[in-house]
Design a protein around this motif. Sequence first.
Motif, short mmCIF file in Angstrom:
data_model
loop_
_atom_site.label_atom_id
_atom_site.label_comp_id
_atom_site.label_asym_id
_atom_site.label_seq_id
_atom_site.Cartn_x
_atom_site.Cartn_y
_atom_site.Cartn_z
N ASP A 285 5.20 10.55 -15.49
CA ASP A 285 6.60 10.56 -15.89
C ASP A 285 7.40 9.65 -14.96
O ASP A 285 8.41 10.03 -14.37
CB ASP A 285 7.15 12.01 -15.84
CG ASP A 285 8.50 12.10 -16.54
OD1 ASP A 285 8.81 11.19 -17.31
OD2 ASP A 285 9.25 13.06 -16.29
N GLN A 286 6.89 8.42 -14.84
CA GLN A 286 7.46 7.47 -13.88
C GLN A 286 7.41 6.08 -14.51
O GLN A 286 6.34 5.60 -14.89
CB GLN A 286 6.58 7.54 -12.62
CG GLN A 286 6.95 6.61 -11.51
CD GLN A 286 5.98 6.79 -10.34
OE1 GLN A 286 5.63 7.90 -9.95
NE2 GLN A 286 5.52 5.70 -9.78
N GLU A 287 8.56 5.45 -14.64
CA GLU A 287 8.63 4.11 -15.26
C GLU A 287 8.00 3.04 -14.37
O GLU A 287 7.23 2.22 -14.80
CB GLU A 287 10.10 3.74 -15.50
CG GLU A 287 10.71 4.36 -16.73
CD GLU A 287 10.17 3.75 -18.02
OE1 GLU A 287 10.20 2.52 -18.14
OE2 GLU A 287 9.70 4.53 -18.88
N ASP A 288 8.36 3.12 -13.08
CA ASP A 288 7.98 2.08 -12.14
C ASP A 288 6.57 2.37 -11.59
O ASP A 288 6.42 3.12 -10.63
CB ASP A 288 9.02 2.07 -11.00
CG ASP A 288 8.69 1.01 -9.97
OD1 ASP A 288 7.92 0.11 -10.31
OD2 ASP A 288 9.20 1.10 -8.85
N VAL A 289 5.56 1.79 -12.25
CA VAL A 289 4.18 2.07 -11.85
C VAL A 289 3.51 0.77 -11.44
O VAL A 289 3.68 -0.26 -12.09
CB VAL A 289 3.41 2.70 -13.05
CG1 VAL A 289 1.93 2.72 -12.80
CG2 VAL A 289 3.91 4.10 -13.33
N THR A 290 2.75 0.81 -10.34
CA THR A 290 1.95 -0.36 -9.94
C THR A 290 0.48 -0.01 -10.12
O THR A 290 0.01 1.00 -9.60
CB THR A 290 2.21 -0.72 -8.46
OG1 THR A 290 3.60 -1.00 -8.32
CG2 THR A 290 1.41 -1.93 -8.04
N VAL A 291 -0.22 -0.84 -10.91
CA VAL A 291 -1.64 -0.59 -11.14
C VAL A 291 -2.45 -1.79 -10.69
O VAL A 291 -1.96 -2.92 -10.70
CB VAL A 291 -1.95 -0.27 -12.62
CG1 VAL A 291 -1.24 0.97 -13.09
CG2 VAL A 291 -1.61 -1.46 -13.52
N THR A 292 -3.70 -1.53 -10.32
CA THR A 292 -4.59 -2.63 -9.97
C THR A 292 -5.95 -2.38 -10.60
O THR A 292 -6.31 -1.23 -10.89
CB THR A 292 -4.71 -2.78 -8.44
OG1 THR A 292 -5.53 -3.91 -8.15
CG2 THR A 292 -5.28 -1.56 -7.76
N ALA A 293 -6.67 -3.46 -10.86
CA ALA A 293 -8.01 -3.35 -11.46
C ALA A 293 -8.79 -4.59 -11.08
O ALA A 293 -8.23 -5.54 -10.52
CB ALA A 293 -7.88 -3.24 -12.98
N ASP A 294 -10.10 -4.60 -11.39
CA ASP A 294 -10.90 -5.78 -11.00
C ASP A 294 -10.79 -6.88 -12.06
O ASP A 294 -10.12 -6.71 -13.09
CB ASP A 294 -12.35 -5.38 -10.73
CG ASP A 294 -13.04 -4.82 -11.96
OD1 ASP A 294 -12.61 -5.14 -13.08
OD2 ASP A 294 -14.00 -4.06 -11.81
N ALA A 295 -11.48 -7.99 -11.82
CA ALA A 295 -11.33 -9.17 -12.70
C ALA A 295 -11.83 -8.90 -14.12
O ALA A 295 -11.49 -9.65 -15.03
CB ALA A 295 -12.09 -10.35 -12.09
N GLY A 296 -12.62 -7.86 -14.31
CA GLY A 296 -13.09 -7.52 -15.66
C GLY A 296 -11.95 -7.15 -16.59
O GLY A 296 -12.12 -7.10 -17.81
N TYR A 297 -10.77 -6.87 -16.05
CA TYR A 297 -9.60 -6.48 -16.85
C TYR A 297 -8.68 -7.67 -17.13
O TYR A 297 -7.62 -7.50 -17.72
CB TYR A 297 -8.81 -5.38 -16.13
CG TYR A 297 -9.50 -4.04 -16.15
CD1 TYR A 297 -9.13 -3.05 -17.05
CD2 TYR A 297 -10.54 -3.77 -15.28
CE1 TYR A 297 -9.77 -1.83 -17.08
CE2 TYR A 297 -11.20 -2.54 -15.30
CZ TYR A 297 -10.81 -1.58 -16.20
OH TYR A 297 -11.45 -0.37 -16.23
#
Length: 472
Positions: A285-297
């Motif tokens: 329930d949070q607008e400001d989200v930081t996500v990370t993933a590997d190069a496969g994404y």
Amino acid sequence: MAYIQGEPRNQTSLFPVSIDELIPADHLVRVIDAYVARIDLKVLGFDRSEPKVNGRPPYNPADLLKLYLYGYFYQIRSSRRLEAECQRNVEVMWLLNRLAPDFKTIADFRRDNTVAFSATCRAFVQFCRGAGLVKGDLVAIDGSKFRAVASNRRHVSIKHLKRDLEKLDQRIARYLASLDESDENESAEKIDTNKVKEALSRLQSKRANNLTGQALMEELGLSQIIVGEDEAKMMRAPQGNFAGYNVQSAVDEEHGLIVHHEVTQDSDDRRQLAPMATAVQQVLDQEDVTVTADAGYSNGEQFQACDDAGITAIVPLNRENRSAENALFPQAEFKYDPETDSYRCPAGQVLILKSINKGSANYHAQASACGGCALKGSCTRARHRTLKRHPNEAAFERMTKRLNANPDMMLRRKSTVEHPFGNLKQWALGTGRFLLRQLQGAKAEMALAVTSYNLKRTINILGTRRLLEMLA
Ligand code: SF4
């Protein structure tokens, strides 16, 4: 010298020991009991969460849920093994007040409550969020392939069927030719025509089955199918392809808790970034989200979708160097001007838009400018330099800037997300193989495994006593 002696089996006691006295105050079963007592099973969607007025009373879903949480915590997933634990395991006896449901009741409960297990998993994440264990500052996303209840030999594809049909036709032709030869030439080597006809009939029948299979798959719009587990797909994995599902998970950096997971049929991670990141937004329930993933994404459309949703995604680019053969300056050396929709090269010349093909724009430098350029040797071996701009190039450029501003992000991603997956595969799901068939079965198992994993993490972080106080 005597050995240490136990208590005689037939000795009676003036004050019999209760089961409760056998369970330590900080035991896991007390946590499971306290957690299940505080959740609303009706809201979560469990069957029979309200007892019937008439008829034989059913088992309370709370008891069966406790049994499954205990089972997945200790890698006891089969309903028959759980039935046995009810009859011999003092911890389970305590947890279920000595109830001993049969394996069918246990199995039916898991089969009938697949959606409710996912809701229970989300409810535990909400509890962790409320307890301050999930910060939501950085969430790492990763995928891992889990085997379905099917062997690779059950995999059938149109391509394989067509290849088999060709081989069948060749064998049939050989048999027919030998029969013709035997009829026409009496001096030819004698063959047992009856046996040849039998073999031919078997091959014809296989051929008919093959054609029926192809027609059915085409009618259903399928290019491949796993017989007996038709919702599983062939997954590419370093150890070889296998029938299974691709499980996506989003892990909070603060304590390594899994805040969201999804069982998908898509073997490719490239379409998973935006769906997972937006689901994380909803769960937290949070607008400001930081996500990370590997190069496969790495996928321009997904990057753009994250930008549009206000999600800060940090993912390394995985782009082929299309101009590697005839150009030496990478595209990053050319500055794009959105106002004029053109690029400026390292020598200050302008590359203008020449054509658009499948959404990608092609930019060309003037051959006359390149011909007299001192940097040409480092730029192109063609007459003039060309560049291709992806439809989501702006999203790629923004991603490059974020990556450059966060050089330690891949290290943080790795240390956040890889540990939970290792645990889920080896600890919660034992062999990394599902026991239940079809997508719903895989989802039910994964929801139970993730809830157990999060429960274990929470106990490790807070300690059982503190957790029990919070659950009270
Ligand atoms: S070769 Fe052409 S595009 Fe490359 S730097 Fe020189 S002028 Fe610019």
